[in-house]
Each structure stands twice: as structure tokens, then as C-alpha cells.
Design a protein around this motif. Structure first.
Motif, PDB file in Angstrom:
ATOM      1  N   THR A 131       0.834  -1.201   0.000  1.00  0.00           N
ATOM      2  CA  THR A 131       0.000   0.000   0.000  1.00  0.00           C
ATOM      3  C   THR A 131       0.871   1.253   0.000  1.00  0.00           C
ATOM      4  OG1 THR A 131      -1.565  -1.265   1.342  1.00  0.00           O
ATOM      5  CG2 THR A 131      -1.970   1.097   1.135  1.00  0.00           C
ATOM      6  N   SER A 153      -9.374  -1.402  -0.977  1.00  0.00           N
ATOM      7  CA  SER A 153      -8.637  -1.322   0.285  1.00  0.00           C
ATOM      8  C   SER A 153      -8.210  -2.678   0.838  1.00  0.00           C
ATOM      9  CB  SER A 153      -9.454  -0.565   1.334  1.00  0.00           C
ATOM     10  OG  SER A 153     -10.692  -1.218   1.575  1.00  0.00           O
ATOM     11  N   ASP A 154      -9.066  -3.685   0.712  1.00  0.00           N
ATOM     12  CA  ASP A 154      -8.704  -4.999   1.239  1.00  0.00           C
ATOM     13  C   ASP A 154      -7.953  -5.852   0.213  1.00  0.00           C
ATOM     14  OD1 ASP A 154     -11.104  -5.118  -0.193  1.00  0.00           O
ATOM     15  OD2 ASP A 154     -11.946  -6.727   1.028  1.00  0.00           O
ATOM     16  N   PRO A 161       0.249  -2.288   9.279  1.00  0.00           N
ATOM     17  CA  PRO A 161      -1.198  -2.070   9.231  1.00  0.00           C
ATOM     18  C   PRO A 161      -1.620  -0.622   9.494  1.00  0.00           C
ATOM     19  CG  PRO A 161      -0.679  -4.014  10.556  1.00  0.00           C
ATOM     20  CD  PRO A 161       0.618  -3.329  10.245  1.00  0.00           C
ATOM     21  N   GLU A 162      -0.887   0.096  10.325  1.00  0.00           N
ATOM     22  CA  GLU A 162      -1.247   1.486  10.615  1.00  0.00           C
ATOM     23  C   GLU A 162      -1.000   2.378   9.400  1.00  0.00           C
ATOM     24  OE1 GLU A 162      -2.600   4.927  12.653  1.00  0.00           O
ATOM     25  OE2 GLU A 162      -3.052   2.797  12.748  1.00  0.00           O
ATOM     26  N   HIS A 164      -1.111   1.354   6.308  1.00  0.00           N
ATOM     27  CA  HIS A 164      -2.192   0.970   5.392  1.00  0.00           C
ATOM     28  C   HIS A 164      -3.486   1.710   5.756  1.00  0.00           C
ATOM     29  CE1 HIS A 164      -4.746  -1.627   2.885  1.00  0.00           C
ATOM     30  NE2 HIS A 164      -5.565  -1.644   3.932  1.00  0.00           N
ATOM     31  N   ARG A 165      -3.817   1.726   7.029  1.00  0.00           N
ATOM     32  CA  ARG A 165      -5.044   2.388   7.488  1.00  0.00           C
ATOM     33  C   ARG A 165      -5.016   3.878   7.167  1.00  0.00           C
ATOM     34  NH1 ARG A 165      -6.967   5.660  10.968  1.00  0.00           N
ATOM     35  NH2 ARG A 165      -5.012   5.971  12.074  1.00  0.00           N
ATOM     36  N   VAL A 166      -3.928   4.550   7.496  1.00  0.00           N
ATOM     37  CA  VAL A 166      -3.840   5.988   7.254  1.00  0.00           C
ATOM     38  C   VAL A 166      -3.958   6.295   5.756  1.00  0.00           C
ATOM     39  CG1 VAL A 166      -2.297   7.996   7.369  1.00  0.00           C
ATOM     40  CG2 VAL A 166      -2.581   6.521   9.364  1.00  0.00           C
ATOM     41  N   THR A 168      -5.368   4.392   3.305  1.00  0.00           N
ATOM     42  CA  THR A 168      -6.679   4.066   2.731  1.00  0.00           C
ATOM     43  C   THR A 168      -7.815   4.900   3.322  1.00  0.00           C
ATOM     44  OG1 THR A 168      -6.972   2.198   4.258  1.00  0.00           O
ATOM     45  CG2 THR A 168      -6.043   1.709   2.071  1.00  0.00           C
ATOM     46  N   GLU A 169      -7.658   5.362   4.555  1.00  0.00           N
ATOM     47  CA  GLU A 169      -8.731   6.133   5.184  1.00  0.00           C
ATOM     48  C   GLU A 169      -8.559   7.647   5.066  1.00  0.00           C
ATOM     49  OE1 GLU A 169      -9.380   4.835   9.224  1.00  0.00           O
ATOM     50  OE2 GLU A 169      -9.626   2.734   8.616  1.00  0.00           O
ATOM     51  N   LYS A 170      -7.313   8.115   4.973  1.00  0.00           N
ATOM     52  CA  LYS A 170      -7.097   9.563   5.021  1.00  0.00           C
ATOM     53  C   LYS A 170      -6.437  10.146   3.772  1.00  0.00           C
ATOM     54  CE  LYS A 170      -6.931   9.687  10.000  1.00  0.00           C
ATOM     55  NZ  LYS A 170      -6.704  10.625  11.061  1.00  0.00           N
ATOM     56  N   THR A 180     -14.025  -1.576  -0.515  1.00  0.00           N
ATOM     57  CA  THR A 180     -13.635  -2.969  -0.323  1.00  0.00           C
ATOM     58  C   THR A 180     -13.915  -3.704  -1.635  1.00  0.00           C
ATOM     59  OG1 THR A 180     -15.814  -3.666   0.419  1.00  0.00           O
ATOM     60  CG2 THR A 180     -14.257  -2.903   2.136  1.00  0.00           C
TER      61      THR A 180
END
Length: 189
Positions: A131, A153-154, A161-162, A164-166, A168-170, A180
Motif C-alpha cells: 500500500t 482497500s482490502d 497495518p497502521e 495501510h489504514r492511514v 486508505t482512510e485519510k 472494499t
């Protein structure tokens, strides 16, 4: 989100032996990518595979490039090396191109843009490992080239993982629709 299936392509990025092998113990994380691939094929959405690889002797690698200099020093990852071949879980079909890139972005040094333009593709669906590497770099360059973008995203994986989260989310939602795999498949019906 608009449905661009007639002018869209799914990019399956860096799903090669040397990279996928890092996730061999947890193949469950690879299932969304397999599902996206099957759905694209079912809906006649072109699939383009992207891999990273280098020529023998690494003439494409600058000594100023930290990431790729370490690969050149360790050896391997040449275009003929087993590590750069698409993993058997994602085996390309006969009509699906495999593009070789020489940097993080799927566009850098590759024939990707030529293939996309010749097929009049203006919408990209992104999946890949990692990512924070190929997906981020390709998304930024594709956005600058005015492609419509969707990130699954998935169907994107990162060692952190953090991060990836930032992303895909921000970060990614500023330039792409982030869905998804299941949500994306629902747009195809």
C-alpha cells in the motif's frame, strides 16, 4: 462513484513470487485480491499485471536509490529471476499483459501508459503489495495523469497495518474512491 467498467482496468501490482512469499503463512490476506481478479474477468474488465524487475547487472539502479541499491547489492530480482514472476495464485491469462516497472510507480520505465492509452482506458482499479509502495506511487502518478481511480482497500497489503489504514482512510480518498472488494463488485451488477 461512476461505473467505468467499459473503460476500466484492474491493476494487479507486485503479486510476484519474491513479494507474495512474505505473506505465505497467511494466505487469507490474499483472498480479496483473488476475488477482485475473478470478478474483473467475469465482468470483462481488462486485467494488467505489474511487476518490478531489473536487467542483469542492474543498469536501471542508481547508487542514490536506497531501496533498489540494496536489491542490486543482494542480487536477484532480475526479470528472469523466479522472484519476479507472477505468483501462481494470480496466474495471468493469455490476453493479460505483464508489465515490468523499474521503480515503485507502475508507470516508471514501463509500457503501462502506452497499453492504457491504446485501449482507451481512463479508469484504474488498484490492488497490490504494498500500500505504501506501488499503490501509493501509482495512485499519485495516475491522478496526475487524470485517470479516474478506485483503490480496493482490502486488496492492498502493507507490512505496517497502521500505514495501510492511514493511506486508505485519510490519504487515498483525496484522489480516489476507496472501496472494499465486495463493495466494488456490487457496483458492477
Amino acid at each position: 462513484m461512476q461505473n467505468h467498467t467499459e473503460k476500466a482496468a484492474l491493476l494487479v501490482m507486485d503479486m510476484q513470487n519474491g513479494i507474495v512469499s512474505r505473506f505465505a503463512e497467511n494466505k487469507e490476506v490474499l483472498l480479496p485480491i483473488q476475488k477482485a481478479l475473478a470478478s474483473a474477468r467475469k465482468h470483462n474488465i481488462p486485467v494488467i499485471f505489474v511487476r518490478v524487475g531489473f536487467s542483469e547487472g542492474y543498469p536501471e539502479v542508481s547508487p542514490r536509490n536506497k531501496a533498489f541499491t540494496s536489491i542490486a547489492n543482494q542480487g536477484g530480482m532480475t526479470t528472469s529471476d523466479k522472484a519476479t514472476q507472477i505468483h501462481e495464485l494470480f496466474k495471468p491469462q493469455e490476453n493479460e499483459p505483464v508489465v515490468t516497472k523499474y521503480r515503485f510507480s507502475a508507470f516508471t520505465g514501463s509500457t503501462l501508459e502506452l497499453i492504457l492509452r491504446s485501449r482507451q482506458i481512463d479508469s484504474l482499479i488498484l490492488s497490490g503489495i504494498s500500500t505504501s509502495g506501488v499503490v501509493l506511487s501509482t495512485l499519485r502518478e495516475a491522478a496526475d495523469k487524470d485517470f479516474s481511480l478506485t483503490v480496493l482497500s482490502d486488496a492492498c497489503i502493507d507490512g505496517d497495518p497502521e500505514v495501510h489504514r492511514v493511506l486508505t482512510e485519510k490519504v487515498f480518498p483525496r484522489q480516489a474512491d476507496v472501496l472494499t472488494v465486495d463493495s466494488w463488485i456490487n457496483t458492477l451488477s
